[in-house]
Design a protein around this motif. Structure first.
Motif, short mmCIF file in Angstrom:
data_model
loop_
_atom_site.label_atom_id
_atom_site.label_comp_id
_atom_site.label_asym_id
_atom_site.label_seq_id
_atom_site.Cartn_x
_atom_site.Cartn_y
_atom_site.Cartn_z
N LEU A 431 -39.93 4.73 93.69
CA LEU A 431 -39.71 4.20 92.34
C LEU A 431 -38.39 4.71 91.78
N ALA A 432 -37.84 3.95 90.86
CA ALA A 432 -36.66 4.39 90.11
C ALA A 432 -36.90 4.08 88.64
N LEU A 433 -36.30 4.88 87.79
CA LEU A 433 -36.43 4.66 86.34
C LEU A 433 -35.05 4.33 85.79
N ILE A 434 -34.97 3.22 85.08
CA ILE A 434 -33.75 2.92 84.32
C ILE A 434 -34.06 3.24 82.87
N VAL A 441 -33.47 7.78 90.78
CA VAL A 441 -34.23 7.33 91.94
C VAL A 441 -35.09 8.50 92.40
N SER A 442 -36.39 8.26 92.49
CA SER A 442 -37.33 9.30 92.94
C SER A 442 -37.10 9.66 94.40
N PRO A 463 -33.72 13.68 94.60
CA PRO A 463 -33.55 12.68 93.54
C PRO A 463 -32.08 12.27 93.41
N GLN A 464 -31.87 11.01 93.03
CA GLN A 464 -30.49 10.54 92.81
C GLN A 464 -30.36 10.08 91.36
N LEU A 465 -29.17 10.25 90.83
CA LEU A 465 -28.92 9.86 89.45
C LEU A 465 -27.62 9.06 89.39
#
Ligand code: NG6
Ligand code: CA
Length: 501
Positions: A431-434, A441-442, A463-465
Protein backbone atom coordinates in the motif's frame (compact mmCIF):
# COMPACT_ATOMS: atom_id res chain seq x y z
CA UNK A 1 -52.40 25.01 7.86
CA UNK A 2 -55.86 24.26 6.46
CA UNK A 3 -56.27 20.89 4.88
CA UNK A 4 -56.60 22.34 1.37
CA UNK A 5 -53.47 24.49 1.80
CA UNK A 6 -51.69 21.56 3.27
CA UNK A 7 -52.57 19.46 0.26
CA UNK A 8 -51.57 22.24 -2.14
CA UNK A 9 -48.23 22.68 -0.37
CA UNK A 10 -47.72 18.97 -0.47
CA UNK A 11 -48.44 18.86 -4.18
CA UNK A 12 -46.12 21.80 -4.86
CA UNK A 13 -43.43 20.06 -2.89
CA UNK A 14 -43.99 16.91 -4.83
CA UNK A 15 -43.83 18.80 -8.13
CA UNK A 16 -40.60 20.48 -7.05
CA UNK A 17 -39.16 17.16 -6.03
CA UNK A 18 -40.23 15.68 -9.35
CA UNK A 19 -38.75 18.61 -11.26
CA UNK A 20 -35.51 18.21 -9.33
CA UNK A 21 -35.53 14.50 -10.12
CA UNK A 22 -36.27 15.24 -13.77
CA UNK A 23 -33.11 17.30 -13.94
CA UNK A 24 -30.93 14.48 -12.70
CA UNK A 25 -28.52 13.54 -15.43
CA UNK A 26 -28.03 10.20 -17.03
CA UNK A 27 -24.63 8.83 -16.16
CA UNK A 28 -22.42 7.10 -18.72
CA UNK A 29 -19.21 5.76 -17.22
CA UNK A 30 -16.81 4.58 -19.91
CA UNK A 31 -14.17 2.48 -18.22
CA UNK A 32 -11.20 1.50 -20.36
CA UNK A 33 -8.80 -1.29 -19.57
CA UNK A 34 -5.06 -0.74 -19.01
CA UNK A 35 -5.05 2.76 -20.52
CA UNK A 36 -2.17 4.74 -19.09
CA UNK A 37 -1.85 8.34 -17.98
CA UNK A 38 0.08 9.18 -21.17
CA UNK A 39 -1.93 7.13 -23.68
CA UNK A 40 -4.40 9.77 -24.91
CA UNK A 41 -3.59 12.82 -26.96
CA UNK A 42 -5.40 15.07 -24.48
CA UNK A 43 -2.90 13.80 -21.89
CA UNK A 44 0.07 14.47 -24.16
CA UNK A 45 0.36 11.43 -26.45
CA UNK A 46 1.45 12.21 -30.00
CA UNK A 47 1.98 8.76 -31.50
CA UNK A 48 -1.76 8.11 -31.36
CA UNK A 49 -4.59 10.55 -31.94
CA UNK A 50 -7.70 10.29 -29.79
CA UNK A 51 -9.99 12.94 -31.31
CA UNK A 52 -13.17 11.77 -29.62
CA UNK A 53 -11.60 11.62 -26.18
CA UNK A 54 -10.03 15.00 -26.86
CA UNK A 55 -13.47 16.31 -27.78
CA UNK A 56 -14.82 14.96 -24.49
CA UNK A 57 -11.96 16.62 -22.61
CA UNK A 58 -12.43 19.92 -24.44
CA UNK A 59 -16.14 19.97 -23.64
CA UNK A 60 -15.57 19.29 -19.96
CA UNK A 61 -13.08 18.75 -17.20
CA UNK A 62 -9.78 16.90 -17.43
CA UNK A 63 -8.33 15.58 -14.17
CA UNK A 64 -4.68 15.03 -13.34
CA UNK A 65 -4.80 13.39 -9.92
CA UNK A 66 -7.39 10.64 -10.12
CA UNK A 67 -6.61 7.10 -9.06
CA UNK A 68 -7.98 3.67 -9.70
CA UNK A 69 -7.96 1.94 -6.34
CA UNK A 70 -5.44 -0.68 -7.45
CA UNK A 71 -2.91 -1.40 -10.15
CA UNK A 72 -4.89 -4.32 -11.60
CA UNK A 73 -8.36 -4.85 -12.86
CA UNK A 74 -10.39 -6.93 -10.41
CA UNK A 75 -9.55 -4.96 -7.27
CA UNK A 76 -10.04 -1.63 -9.07
CA UNK A 77 -13.44 -2.69 -10.32
CA UNK A 78 -14.42 -4.12 -6.95
CA UNK A 79 -13.54 -0.84 -5.24
CA UNK A 80 -15.17 1.35 -7.86
CA UNK A 81 -18.44 -0.57 -7.74
CA UNK A 82 -18.68 -0.95 -3.96
CA UNK A 83 -16.84 2.08 -2.58
CA UNK A 84 -14.76 -0.23 -0.39
CA UNK A 85 -10.99 -0.49 -0.84
CA UNK A 86 -10.41 -3.95 -2.29
CA UNK A 87 -7.34 -4.53 -0.15
CA UNK A 88 -9.67 -4.75 2.84
CA UNK A 89 -11.30 -7.84 1.37
CA UNK A 90 -9.68 -11.20 0.70
CA UNK A 91 -10.11 -12.78 -2.72
CA UNK A 92 -10.23 -9.57 -4.73
CA UNK A 93 -7.04 -10.08 -6.73
CA UNK A 94 -7.10 -10.79 -10.50
CA UNK A 95 -9.66 -13.59 -10.92
CA UNK A 96 -9.81 -16.58 -13.23
CA UNK A 97 -12.83 -16.81 -15.53
CA UNK A 98 -14.60 -19.43 -13.41
CA UNK A 99 -14.37 -17.58 -10.09
CA UNK A 100 -17.42 -16.98 -7.92
CA UNK A 101 -18.76 -13.43 -7.79
CA UNK A 102 -16.81 -11.49 -5.17
CA UNK A 103 -19.44 -8.83 -4.47
CA UNK A 104 -22.10 -10.51 -2.32
CA UNK A 105 -25.67 -10.00 -3.59
CA UNK A 106 -27.30 -7.09 -1.84
CA UNK A 107 -24.05 -5.16 -1.33
CA UNK A 108 -24.72 -1.51 -2.12
CA UNK A 109 -22.98 -0.67 -5.40
CA UNK A 110 -22.97 2.34 -7.69
CA UNK A 111 -25.62 0.52 -9.71
CA UNK A 112 -27.91 -0.43 -6.83
CA UNK A 113 -27.66 3.06 -5.32
CA UNK A 114 -28.74 4.63 -8.62
CA UNK A 115 -31.41 1.99 -9.16
CA UNK A 116 -32.85 2.89 -5.76
CA UNK A 117 -33.14 6.47 -7.01
CA UNK A 118 -35.11 5.39 -10.06
CA UNK A 119 -32.33 4.96 -12.59
CA UNK A 120 -32.35 2.14 -15.12
CA UNK A 121 -28.93 0.57 -14.86
CA UNK A 122 -26.84 -1.38 -17.33
CA UNK A 123 -23.37 -2.83 -17.65
CA UNK A 124 -21.82 -3.58 -21.02
CA UNK A 125 -18.30 -4.95 -21.34
CA UNK A 126 -15.65 -6.46 -19.16
CA UNK A 127 -16.86 -7.75 -15.81
CA UNK A 128 -13.99 -9.60 -14.08
CA UNK A 129 -15.72 -9.72 -10.70
CA UNK A 130 -16.63 -13.40 -10.84
CA UNK A 131 -20.03 -14.95 -11.52
CA UNK A 132 -22.11 -17.55 -9.73
CA UNK A 133 -21.31 -19.29 -6.49
CA UNK A 134 -18.17 -21.12 -7.48
CA UNK A 135 -19.33 -23.86 -9.75
CA UNK A 136 -20.81 -22.06 -12.72
CA UNK A 137 -22.92 -23.97 -15.21
CA UNK A 138 -22.36 -21.88 -18.33
CA UNK A 139 -25.33 -23.55 -20.00
CA UNK A 140 -28.07 -22.27 -17.74
CA UNK A 141 -28.85 -19.13 -15.83
CA UNK A 142 -25.69 -17.77 -14.24
CA UNK A 143 -26.49 -16.41 -10.83
CA UNK A 144 -25.58 -14.43 -8.84
CA UNK A 145 -24.38 -11.90 -11.38
CA UNK A 146 -24.79 -8.24 -12.26
CA UNK A 147 -28.54 -8.30 -11.58
CA UNK A 148 -28.03 -9.25 -7.92
CA UNK A 149 -25.88 -6.16 -7.36
CA UNK A 150 -28.11 -3.64 -9.05
CA UNK A 151 -27.79 -3.88 -12.83
CA UNK A 152 -31.10 -4.15 -14.71
CA UNK A 153 -29.31 -5.10 -17.92
CA UNK A 154 -25.98 -6.80 -18.56
CA UNK A 155 -23.95 -7.82 -21.58
CA UNK A 156 -20.57 -8.87 -20.34
CA UNK A 157 -17.26 -10.52 -20.99
CA UNK A 158 -17.16 -12.75 -17.88
CA UNK A 159 -13.51 -12.14 -16.99
CA UNK A 160 -11.05 -10.79 -19.57
CA UNK A 161 -10.34 -11.22 -23.26
CA UNK A 162 -7.41 -13.47 -22.44
CA UNK A 163 -9.34 -15.81 -20.16
CA UNK A 164 -11.93 -18.46 -20.97
CA UNK A 165 -14.85 -18.69 -21.45
CA UNK A 166 -14.59 -16.57 -24.62
CA UNK A 167 -18.30 -15.80 -24.80
CA UNK A 168 -20.60 -12.90 -24.00
CA UNK A 169 -23.11 -13.30 -21.20
CA UNK A 170 -26.34 -11.34 -21.71
CA UNK A 171 -28.69 -11.00 -18.77
CA UNK A 172 -26.89 -13.91 -17.13
CA UNK A 173 -27.10 -16.38 -19.97
CA UNK A 174 -24.42 -17.11 -22.55
CA UNK A 175 -25.46 -15.24 -25.70
CA UNK A 176 -26.01 -17.30 -28.89
CA UNK A 177 -25.43 -20.61 -27.14
CA UNK A 178 -26.57 -23.73 -28.95
CA UNK A 179 -27.90 -26.10 -26.26
CA UNK A 180 -26.70 -29.02 -28.37
CA UNK A 181 -23.11 -27.81 -27.94
CA UNK A 182 -22.75 -27.10 -24.22
CA UNK A 183 -19.79 -25.23 -22.75
CA UNK A 184 -17.32 -26.73 -20.28
CA UNK A 185 -14.64 -24.67 -18.55
CA UNK A 186 -11.69 -25.71 -16.44
CA UNK A 187 -8.77 -23.78 -15.07
CA UNK A 188 -6.89 -26.94 -14.15
CA UNK A 189 -7.45 -29.67 -16.73
CA UNK A 190 -7.21 -29.59 -20.54
CA UNK A 191 -10.07 -31.15 -22.52
CA UNK A 192 -8.85 -34.08 -24.62
CA UNK A 193 -8.92 -33.24 -28.32
CA UNK A 194 -9.12 -29.47 -27.78
CA UNK A 195 -5.98 -27.81 -29.16
CA UNK A 196 -3.86 -25.63 -26.90
CA UNK A 197 -1.31 -22.95 -27.66
CA UNK A 198 1.29 -25.01 -25.87
CA UNK A 199 0.90 -28.08 -28.05
CA UNK A 200 -0.37 -26.54 -31.29
CA UNK A 201 1.46 -23.25 -31.83
CA UNK A 202 1.06 -23.67 -35.59
CA UNK A 203 -2.66 -22.88 -35.15
CA UNK A 204 -2.00 -19.45 -33.62
CA UNK A 205 -2.31 -16.06 -35.27
CA UNK A 206 -0.96 -14.38 -32.15
CA UNK A 207 1.60 -16.08 -29.95
CA UNK A 208 1.99 -15.72 -26.21
CA UNK A 209 5.15 -14.20 -24.75
CA UNK A 210 4.21 -15.37 -21.28
CA UNK A 211 1.51 -17.83 -20.10
CA UNK A 212 -1.61 -17.62 -22.29
CA UNK A 213 -0.88 -20.99 -23.87
CA UNK A 214 -4.01 -22.98 -23.08
CA UNK A 215 -7.24 -23.31 -25.11
CA UNK A 216 -7.17 -21.72 -28.58
CA UNK A 217 -10.14 -19.58 -29.57
CA UNK A 218 -10.13 -17.61 -32.83
CA UNK A 219 -6.45 -18.41 -33.38
CA UNK A 220 -5.41 -17.01 -29.98
CA UNK A 221 -4.47 -19.13 -27.01
CA UNK A 222 -5.90 -18.08 -23.64
CA UNK A 223 -5.61 -18.63 -19.92
CA UNK A 224 -7.82 -21.60 -19.01
CA UNK A 225 -9.42 -24.46 -20.90
CA UNK A 226 -12.82 -24.61 -22.50
CA UNK A 227 -14.74 -26.66 -24.99
CA UNK A 228 -18.09 -26.37 -26.72
CA UNK A 229 -20.20 -23.28 -27.29
CA UNK A 230 -18.89 -22.83 -30.86
CA UNK A 231 -21.80 -20.58 -31.92
CA UNK A 232 -21.26 -18.37 -28.87
CA UNK A 233 -17.52 -17.80 -29.14
CA UNK A 234 -16.47 -14.22 -29.69
CA UNK A 235 -14.36 -13.01 -32.57
CA UNK A 236 -11.74 -10.72 -31.06
CA UNK A 237 -11.77 -8.39 -34.07
CA UNK A 238 -15.48 -7.72 -33.45
CA UNK A 239 -15.50 -7.27 -29.66
CA UNK A 240 -15.40 -3.45 -29.78
CA UNK A 241 -18.20 -3.37 -32.34
CA UNK A 242 -20.35 -5.84 -30.40
CA UNK A 243 -19.94 -4.01 -27.10
CA UNK A 244 -20.48 -0.58 -28.63
CA UNK A 245 -23.65 -1.76 -30.37
CA UNK A 246 -25.01 -3.03 -27.04
CA UNK A 247 -24.07 0.21 -25.28
CA UNK A 248 -25.88 2.22 -27.96
CA UNK A 249 -28.98 0.05 -27.85
CA UNK A 250 -29.10 0.39 -24.05
CA UNK A 251 -29.03 4.19 -24.46
CA UNK A 252 -31.66 4.04 -27.18
CA UNK A 253 -34.01 1.82 -25.18
CA UNK A 254 -33.73 3.86 -22.00
CA UNK A 255 -33.52 7.38 -23.32
CA UNK A 256 -36.86 8.46 -21.87
CA UNK A 257 -35.89 8.06 -18.20
CA UNK A 258 -32.71 8.51 -16.17
CA UNK A 259 -30.23 5.78 -16.91
CA UNK A 260 -26.81 4.68 -15.77
CA UNK A 261 -24.58 2.89 -18.22
CA UNK A 262 -21.32 1.33 -17.11
CA UNK A 263 -19.53 0.72 -20.40
CA UNK A 264 -16.36 -1.25 -19.61
CA UNK A 265 -14.40 -1.61 -22.83
CA UNK A 266 -12.20 -4.57 -23.63
CA UNK A 267 -9.68 -2.20 -25.21
CA UNK A 268 -6.81 -1.89 -24.64
CA UNK A 269 -6.28 -5.14 -22.70
CA UNK A 270 -4.51 -8.12 -24.27
CA UNK A 271 -5.02 -9.83 -26.61
CA UNK A 272 -5.00 -6.63 -28.65
CA UNK A 273 -6.74 -7.57 -31.87
CA UNK A 274 -8.54 -4.50 -33.16
CA UNK A 275 -10.90 -4.63 -36.11
CA UNK A 276 -9.31 -4.38 -39.56
CA UNK A 277 -10.58 -0.76 -39.78
CA UNK A 278 -8.06 0.23 -37.11
CA UNK A 279 -5.13 -1.90 -38.15
CA UNK A 280 -2.25 0.40 -39.07
CA UNK A 281 -3.95 3.54 -37.71
CA UNK A 282 -0.84 4.13 -35.63
CA UNK A 283 2.81 3.26 -36.00
CA UNK A 284 2.66 1.37 -32.71
CA UNK A 285 1.08 -1.86 -33.86
CA UNK A 286 -1.89 -3.46 -32.08
CA UNK A 287 -1.46 -1.56 -28.80
CA UNK A 288 -1.66 1.82 -30.55
CA UNK A 289 -4.39 0.63 -32.91
CA UNK A 290 -6.43 -0.58 -29.93
CA UNK A 291 -6.26 2.97 -28.52
CA UNK A 292 -7.62 4.24 -31.85
CA UNK A 293 -10.41 1.65 -31.63
CA UNK A 294 -11.19 2.69 -28.05
CA UNK A 295 -11.43 6.29 -29.19
CA UNK A 296 -13.89 5.23 -31.88
CA UNK A 297 -16.08 3.49 -29.25
CA UNK A 298 -16.14 6.71 -27.22
CA UNK A 299 -17.05 8.68 -30.35
CA UNK A 300 -19.99 6.37 -31.05
CA UNK A 301 -21.36 6.92 -27.54
CA UNK A 302 -21.01 10.69 -27.86
CA UNK A 303 -22.71 10.60 -31.27
CA UNK A 304 -25.59 8.54 -29.89
CA UNK A 305 -26.10 11.04 -27.06
CA UNK A 306 -26.14 13.87 -29.62
CA UNK A 307 -28.57 11.97 -31.83
CA UNK A 308 -31.01 11.45 -28.97
CA UNK A 309 -30.57 15.05 -27.74
CA UNK A 310 -29.25 13.69 -24.46
CA UNK A 311 -25.87 15.42 -24.43
CA UNK A 312 -26.95 18.19 -22.05
CA UNK A 313 -28.70 15.71 -19.77
CA UNK A 314 -25.85 13.27 -19.44
CA UNK A 315 -22.76 13.19 -17.30
CA UNK A 316 -20.15 11.31 -19.31
CA UNK A 317 -17.10 10.03 -17.51
CA UNK A 318 -14.08 8.31 -18.99
CA UNK A 319 -11.40 6.57 -16.96
CA UNK A 320 -9.21 3.46 -16.82
CA UNK A 321 -8.93 0.57 -14.36
CA UNK A 322 -5.14 0.62 -13.93
CA UNK A 323 -2.02 1.93 -15.54
CA UNK A 324 -0.38 0.89 -18.77
CA UNK A 325 1.58 -2.23 -19.68
CA UNK A 326 3.42 -2.78 -22.92
CA UNK A 327 4.09 -6.54 -23.13
CA UNK A 328 1.32 -8.18 -21.09
CA UNK A 329 1.83 -11.72 -22.30
CA UNK A 330 1.37 -11.76 -26.10
CA UNK A 331 3.90 -11.11 -28.86
CA UNK A 332 2.04 -8.18 -30.37
CA UNK A 333 5.07 -5.98 -31.09
CA UNK A 334 4.00 -3.50 -28.44
CA UNK A 335 7.59 -3.14 -27.19
CA UNK A 336 9.26 -3.17 -30.59
CA UNK A 337 6.96 -0.51 -32.03
CA UNK A 338 6.59 1.71 -28.99
CA UNK A 339 9.02 4.31 -30.34
CA UNK A 340 9.00 7.52 -28.31
CA UNK A 341 5.48 6.97 -26.93
CA UNK A 342 5.31 7.06 -23.14
CA UNK A 343 2.22 5.13 -22.02
CA UNK A 344 2.59 6.45 -18.47
CA UNK A 345 3.46 10.00 -19.52
CA UNK A 346 5.65 11.57 -16.84
CA UNK A 347 4.86 8.90 -14.23
CA UNK A 348 7.06 6.05 -12.99
CA UNK A 349 6.03 2.38 -13.13
CA UNK A 350 2.94 0.96 -14.82
CA UNK A 351 0.25 -1.66 -14.38
CA UNK A 352 1.08 -3.84 -11.33
CA UNK A 353 3.21 -1.05 -9.82
CA UNK A 354 2.96 0.88 -6.55
CA UNK A 355 4.64 3.80 -8.29
CA UNK A 356 2.03 6.27 -9.46
CA UNK A 357 1.67 4.97 -13.02
CA UNK A 358 0.01 1.89 -11.52
CA UNK A 359 -3.07 3.74 -10.36
CA UNK A 360 -3.01 7.36 -11.56
CA UNK A 361 -5.21 7.31 -14.64
CA UNK A 362 -7.05 9.68 -16.94
CA UNK A 363 -10.45 10.98 -15.88
CA UNK A 364 -12.59 13.11 -18.14
CA UNK A 365 -15.99 14.48 -17.09
CA UNK A 366 -18.50 16.22 -19.32
CA UNK A 367 -21.93 17.61 -18.45
CA UNK A 368 -22.67 20.69 -20.52
CA UNK A 369 -24.19 23.54 -18.53
CA UNK A 370 -22.88 22.05 -15.28
CA UNK A 371 -19.19 21.44 -15.91
CA UNK A 372 -17.18 24.24 -17.51
CA UNK A 373 -15.71 23.28 -20.84
CA UNK A 374 -11.98 23.12 -21.38
CA UNK A 375 -11.26 23.05 -17.67
CA UNK A 376 -8.62 21.23 -15.65
CA UNK A 377 -8.51 19.93 -12.10
CA UNK A 378 -5.80 18.49 -9.90
CA UNK A 379 -8.26 17.48 -7.15
CA UNK A 380 -7.30 14.19 -5.49
CA UNK A 381 -10.02 11.65 -6.27
CA UNK A 382 -10.31 7.87 -6.02
CA UNK A 383 -12.62 5.86 -8.24
CA UNK A 384 -13.74 4.38 -4.92
CA UNK A 385 -15.56 7.70 -4.53
CA UNK A 386 -17.86 7.13 -7.48
CA UNK A 387 -20.72 5.33 -5.65
CA UNK A 388 -21.09 8.04 -2.98
CA UNK A 389 -20.72 10.74 -5.62
CA UNK A 390 -23.28 9.22 -7.97
CA UNK A 391 -25.72 8.75 -5.09
CA UNK A 392 -25.35 12.44 -4.23
CA UNK A 393 -25.87 13.41 -7.85
CA UNK A 394 -29.05 11.36 -7.97
CA UNK A 395 -30.30 12.98 -4.79
CA UNK A 396 -30.08 9.83 -2.74
CA UNK A 397 -28.62 9.12 0.66
CA UNK A 398 -26.26 6.29 1.38
CA UNK A 399 -27.62 3.34 3.36
CA UNK A 400 -25.72 2.67 6.58
CA UNK A 401 -22.48 0.86 5.82
CA UNK A 402 -22.58 1.60 2.10
CA UNK A 403 -19.40 2.74 0.36
CA UNK A 404 -17.26 2.64 3.51
CA UNK A 405 -14.11 4.08 1.91
CA UNK A 406 -15.80 6.42 -0.56
CA UNK A 407 -16.09 10.17 -0.31
CA UNK A 408 -18.74 12.27 -2.03
CA UNK A 409 -16.53 14.32 -4.35
CA UNK A 410 -19.40 15.78 -6.42
CA UNK A 411 -18.28 19.42 -6.06
CA UNK A 412 -14.82 18.51 -7.40
CA UNK A 413 -16.24 16.26 -10.12
CA UNK A 414 -18.35 19.16 -11.39
CA UNK A 415 -15.44 21.58 -11.12
CA UNK A 416 -17.09 23.62 -8.36
CA UNK A 417 -14.33 22.79 -5.92
CA UNK A 418 -10.62 22.57 -6.60
CA UNK A 419 -10.10 20.04 -3.85
CA UNK A 420 -11.60 16.69 -2.98
CA UNK A 421 -9.87 14.16 -0.74
CA UNK A 422 -7.09 15.01 1.67
CA UNK A 423 -5.60 11.55 1.38
CA UNK A 424 -5.91 8.34 -0.56
CA UNK A 425 -4.51 4.82 -0.45
CA UNK A 426 -2.90 3.23 -3.51
CA UNK A 427 -2.68 -0.54 -3.78
CA UNK A 428 -0.48 -2.88 -5.79
CA UNK A 429 0.52 -5.72 -3.52
CA UNK A 430 1.76 -3.22 -0.97
CA UNK A 431 0.00 0.00 0.00
CA UNK A 432 0.96 3.64 -0.42
CA UNK A 433 -0.55 6.73 1.14
CA UNK A 434 -0.90 10.01 -0.71
CA UNK A 435 -1.43 12.97 1.60
CA UNK A 436 -1.27 16.37 -0.03
CA UNK A 437 1.98 16.60 -1.97
CA UNK A 438 3.50 13.59 -0.24
CA UNK A 439 3.48 9.88 -0.95
CA UNK A 440 4.61 7.15 1.42
CA UNK A 441 5.16 3.65 0.07
CA UNK A 442 4.89 0.92 2.71
CA UNK A 443 7.78 -1.53 2.95
CA UNK A 444 7.24 -4.90 1.36
CA UNK A 445 9.05 -8.04 0.35
CA UNK A 446 7.72 -7.98 -3.21
CA UNK A 447 10.01 -7.93 -6.23
CA UNK A 448 11.38 -4.59 -7.42
CA UNK A 449 10.70 -5.43 -11.05
CA UNK A 450 8.43 -7.69 -13.03
CA UNK A 451 10.80 -8.98 -15.69
CA UNK A 452 8.05 -10.46 -17.90
CA UNK A 453 6.22 -7.15 -18.30
CA UNK A 454 9.35 -5.03 -17.83
CA UNK A 455 7.68 -3.00 -15.07
CA UNK A 456 9.23 -1.34 -12.05
CA UNK A 457 6.92 -2.55 -9.30
CA UNK A 458 8.28 -0.12 -6.73
CA UNK A 459 8.54 -2.57 -3.84
CA UNK A 460 11.26 -2.06 -1.28
CA UNK A 461 11.99 -3.48 2.16
CA UNK A 462 12.34 0.09 3.40
CA UNK A 463 9.61 2.73 3.39
CA UNK A 464 9.89 5.23 0.54
CA UNK A 465 8.84 8.86 0.57
CA UNK A 466 8.28 11.06 -2.47
CA UNK A 467 7.20 14.64 -2.95
CA UNK A 468 4.80 14.39 -5.90
CA UNK A 469 4.50 18.17 -6.29
CA UNK A 470 8.21 18.49 -7.01
CA UNK A 471 8.95 15.00 -8.25
CA UNK A 472 5.97 13.53 -10.07
CA UNK A 473 8.24 10.85 -11.55
CA UNK A 474 9.18 9.54 -8.05
CA UNK A 475 12.90 9.73 -8.82
CA UNK A 476 14.15 10.85 -5.41
CA UNK A 477 13.33 8.89 -2.28
CA UNK A 478 13.25 11.37 0.60
CA UNK A 479 12.56 8.86 3.40
CA UNK A 480 16.02 9.21 4.95
CA UNK A 481 15.76 12.99 4.86
CA UNK A 482 12.33 13.24 6.52
CA UNK A 483 12.05 10.43 9.07
CA UNK A 484 9.37 12.27 11.07
CA UNK A 485 7.12 12.53 8.03
CA UNK A 486 7.70 8.84 7.30
CA UNK A 487 6.68 8.02 10.86
CA UNK A 488 3.58 10.22 10.78
CA UNK A 489 2.40 8.94 7.43
CA UNK A 490 3.08 5.33 8.44
CA UNK A 491 0.88 5.88 11.50
CA UNK A 492 -1.86 7.44 9.35
CA UNK A 493 -1.73 4.56 6.88
CA UNK A 494 -2.00 2.12 9.79
CA UNK A 495 -5.02 3.99 11.08
CA UNK A 496 -6.73 3.81 7.71
CA UNK A 497 -5.78 0.15 7.38
CA UNK A 498 -7.34 -0.50 10.76
CA UNK A 499 -10.57 0.83 9.41
CA UNK A 500 -11.03 4.45 10.39
CA UNK A 501 -10.76 6.98 7.62
C1 NG6 B 1 -1.84 -11.45 -15.72
C2 NG6 B 1 -1.76 -11.83 -17.19
C3 NG6 B 1 -2.04 -10.59 -18.01
C4 NG6 B 1 -3.38 -9.98 -17.61
C5 NG6 B 1 -3.40 -9.73 -16.11
C6 NG6 B 1 -4.72 -9.21 -15.63
C7 NG6 B 1 -0.16 -13.60 -17.75
C8 NG6 B 1 1.26 -13.94 -18.07
N1 NG6 B 1 -0.42 -12.32 -17.51
O1 NG6 B 1 -1.64 -12.56 -14.93
O2 NG6 B 1 -2.03 -10.90 -19.37
O3 NG6 B 1 -4.42 -10.83 -17.94
O4 NG6 B 1 -3.11 -10.91 -15.42
O5 NG6 B 1 -5.01 -8.00 -16.20
O6 NG6 B 1 -1.00 -14.48 -17.73
S1 NG6 B 1 -6.19 -7.16 -15.61
O7 NG6 B 1 -6.13 -5.87 -16.32
O8 NG6 B 1 -7.41 -7.87 -15.90
O9 NG6 B 1 -5.94 -6.99 -14.20
CA1 CA C 1 -6.89 -3.70 -16.40
Amino acid sequence: MRRRDFLAAGLAGLAAAQAAKARRPNIVLIYADDVGYGDLSCYGATAVRTPNLDRLAGAGLQFSNVHASSATCTPSRYSMLTGQYAWRKKGTNVLPGDAAMIIPPGTPTMASLLKAEGYTTGVVGKWHLGLGNGNVDWNGEITPGPREIGFDYSFIIPATGDRVPCVFVENQRVANLDPADPISVSYTTPFPGEPTGKDNPQLLKMHPSQGHNQTIVNGVSRIGYMKGGKSALWVDEDIADRLTAKALSFIDLNKAKPFFLYFATHDIHVPRIPHQRFVGKTTMGPRGDAIAELDWCVGEVLKALDKHHLTNDTLVLFSSDNGPVVDDGYKDQASEKLGAHKPAGPLRGGKYSIFDAGTRVPLLARWPGHIRKDSRSDALISQTDFPATFAALAGGTLPVGASPDGVNVLPALLGQSKTARRQLVEHAGTLALIEGDWKLVSPSNGARRNEATNTELGNSKEPQLYNLAEDLGEATDLAAKYPDRVRAMTAMLEKIRAGSN
